[in-house]
Write an enzyme that holds these catalytic residues in place. Structure first.
Site, mmCIF file in Angstrom:
data_model
loop_
_atom_site.group_PDB
_atom_site.id
_atom_site.type_symbol
_atom_site.label_atom_id
_atom_site.label_comp_id
_atom_site.label_asym_id
_atom_site.label_seq_id
_atom_site.Cartn_x
_atom_site.Cartn_y
_atom_site.Cartn_z
ATOM 1 N N SER A 278 45.039 43.360 45.480
ATOM 2 C CA SER A 278 44.747 44.266 43.989
ATOM 3 C C SER A 278 46.220 45.022 44.178
ATOM 4 O O SER A 278 47.228 44.938 44.887
ATOM 5 C CB SER A 278 43.923 45.582 44.774
ATOM 6 O OG SER A 278 44.503 46.924 44.343
ATOM 7 N N GLU A 291 32.731 36.521 42.460
ATOM 8 C CA GLU A 291 32.164 37.494 41.390
ATOM 9 C C GLU A 291 31.990 36.541 40.135
ATOM 10 O O GLU A 291 31.091 36.828 39.208
ATOM 11 C CB GLU A 291 32.979 38.554 41.225
ATOM 12 C CG GLU A 291 32.826 39.392 42.478
ATOM 13 C CD GLU A 291 33.943 40.691 42.427
ATOM 14 O OE1 GLU A 291 33.460 41.823 42.806
ATOM 15 O OE2 GLU A 291 35.336 40.249 42.313
#
Ligand code: ARG
Length: 459
Positions: A278, A291
């Protein structure tokens, strides 16, 4: 200026937007190898049947070889005014060999040409994806062997249910993927007919040999009905249907990876190669690839529905609507390339946190079924009654805030006086797993046998 391929009766060329909406070369150039291969087969057949001369045939063969080489070298100039791959190839052939090129289109139409090219393309895609699915099965089987005895909680409703082995869980996906390969193979069987020689829709008056071109192109037989052959896109739809089921399976596995990598579970970790960080939270390791595999299943399923809707109102035979078959099919195939490679990488690299999996089995009274089974086996109770008694024992443990195995024998006997100390043996997770030796069950011995069988069946 009018189109050089079909402009004989036209005084003027198309509006700019007409050219733009009509063109398919921007995407169907991906059919170039199949288009040239089919043209080579067609030309050789025309010569063999005495429909065109051997010299024209030889010129066409050499010319097409050169067109192929130019495209592969990136030297070919695709021209939107020539609409599609078929006319781009033929126009270049005319530049290279002159009027002989005009004989290639004898006894054929772009309608049978595109149906043939596209079948060949989808067939190649099926073969490639089948191999990719097999590679994913191999990665799953290897992990299953490594973790044949690694216990974890099995879930129903995502609630702890019974202990299973991680190897057993992974082999469930090997089965799904095996059926997916079966669906791809089944689709390939029905696809593998030669539409070439159906011409525009009605067949041709030239003495062609459709069996010969079928053999040259690796098709099992010629299609039996020329109207059907130019207006059928079942093969693409079936491919997408098989791809949709496959993508749904990949998405479920991806979802499990997302769940298993959460802090709440920590069952597995993905390698650096398949995670991202991140930009604000330095501690993060996000399962982006999983994902995205999950998300991309939406494209595949959407493409299937799109093609079904496009086809459903079309009268026989060919309609230009059908030019819209290619982009979604390409998208499905490109998506499978990516998703299968990413999933295989994630599975091959997967690190399993055996301690966390085992800790997960300590919650949720996971051996309650084993306790009920023991009451049936040792006390001869009907299962329904055993189920009821076990429920009361679970309630007792829940009230105490402890596990089943932490209760004393006296505690249990307040619910069922006939219980003996022997019951504690079946409350162990390892015993629970080892005891499930039924065919296809979760015991390490079964899983090892299933691993060996899966290697035989699938690899
Ligand atoms: N580009 C067309 C397609 O993809 C090829 C067939 C065109 N045939 C025709 N009669 N306009 O469907």
């Amino acid at each position: 200026t009018a189109n050089e391929m079909w402009g004989g009766r036209f005084a003027a060329g198309p509006a700019a937007v007409m050219a733009k909406i009509n063109q398919s070369i921007s995407f169907d150039k991906r059919l170039y190898a199949q288009d040239i291969r089919a043209s080579q087969a067609h030309a050789a057949m025309l010569v063999a049947q005495g429909i065109i001369g051997a010299e024209d045939g030889a010129a066409i063969r050499r010319g097409l070889d050169q067109v192929l080489a130019e495209i592969e070298a990136g030297e070919f100039r695709f021209d939107e005014a020539l609409e599609d791959i078929h006319m781009n190839v033929e126009a270049r052939l005319a530049q290279l060999i002159g009027p002989s090129a005009g004989r290639l289109h004898t006894a054929r139409s772009r309608n049978d040409q595109v149906a043939t090219d596209f079948r060949l393309w989808v067939r190649d895609a099926i073969d490639r994806h089948s191999a990719q699915v097999q590679a994913l099965q191999a990665a799953l089987i290897d992990q299953a062997e490594r973790h044949a005895a690694t216990v974890m909680p099995g879930f129903t409703h995502l609630q702890v249910a019974q202990p299973v082995t991680f190897g057993h869980h992974l082999l469930a996906y090997v089965e799904m993927l095996g059926r997916d390969r079966g669906r791809l193979a089944d689709c390939r069987k029905r696809l593998n007919e030669n539409s070439l020689g159906s011409a525009a829709l009605a067949g041709t008056s030239f003495p062609i040999d459709r069996h010969a071109t079928a053999a040259t192109l690796g098709f099992d037989r010629p299609t039996a009905n020329s109207l059907d052959a130019v207006s059928d896109r079942d093969f693409a739809i079936e491919f997408m249907a098989a791809a949709s089921v496959l993508s749904m399976h990949l998405s479920r596995l991806a979802e499990e990876l997302v769940i298993w990598t959460t802090d709440a579970f920590k069952f597995v970790s993905l390698s650096d190669a398949f995670t991202t960080g991140s930009s604000i939270m330095p501690q993060k390791r996000n399962p982006d690839a999983a994902e995205l595999v999950r998300a991309k299943s939406g494209r595949v399923i959407g493409a299937l529905v799109g093609l079904l809707v496009m086809m459903k109102g079309l009268p026989l035979a060919y309609g230009k609507d059908m030019q819209e078959d290619k982009e979604p099919t390409f998208e499905v195939s490109d998506t499978l390339d990516l998703s299968l490679a990413a999933m295989t990488g994630m599975i091959a690299d997967l690190k399993v946190n055996e301690a966390a999996m085992r800790a997960g089995t300590a919650r949720g009274f996971i051996t309650a079924t084993d306790l009920a089974d023991w009451l049936v086996r040792r006390l001869g109770l009907p299962f329904r009654q055993a189920h009821h008694i076990t429920g009361s024992i679970v309630k007792l443990a829940e009230d105490r805030g402890c596990g089943l195995e932490d209760l004393s024998l006296a505690d249990m006997q307040t619910v069922e006086p006939a219980v003996t100390g022997e019951v504690f043996e079946v409350l162990s997770v390892d015993r629970a797993v080892e005891s499930r030796t039924s065919f296809g069950g979760t015991s390490p011995a079964q899983v090892r046998a299933q691993v060996a069988a899966a290697r035989e069946r699938f690899l």
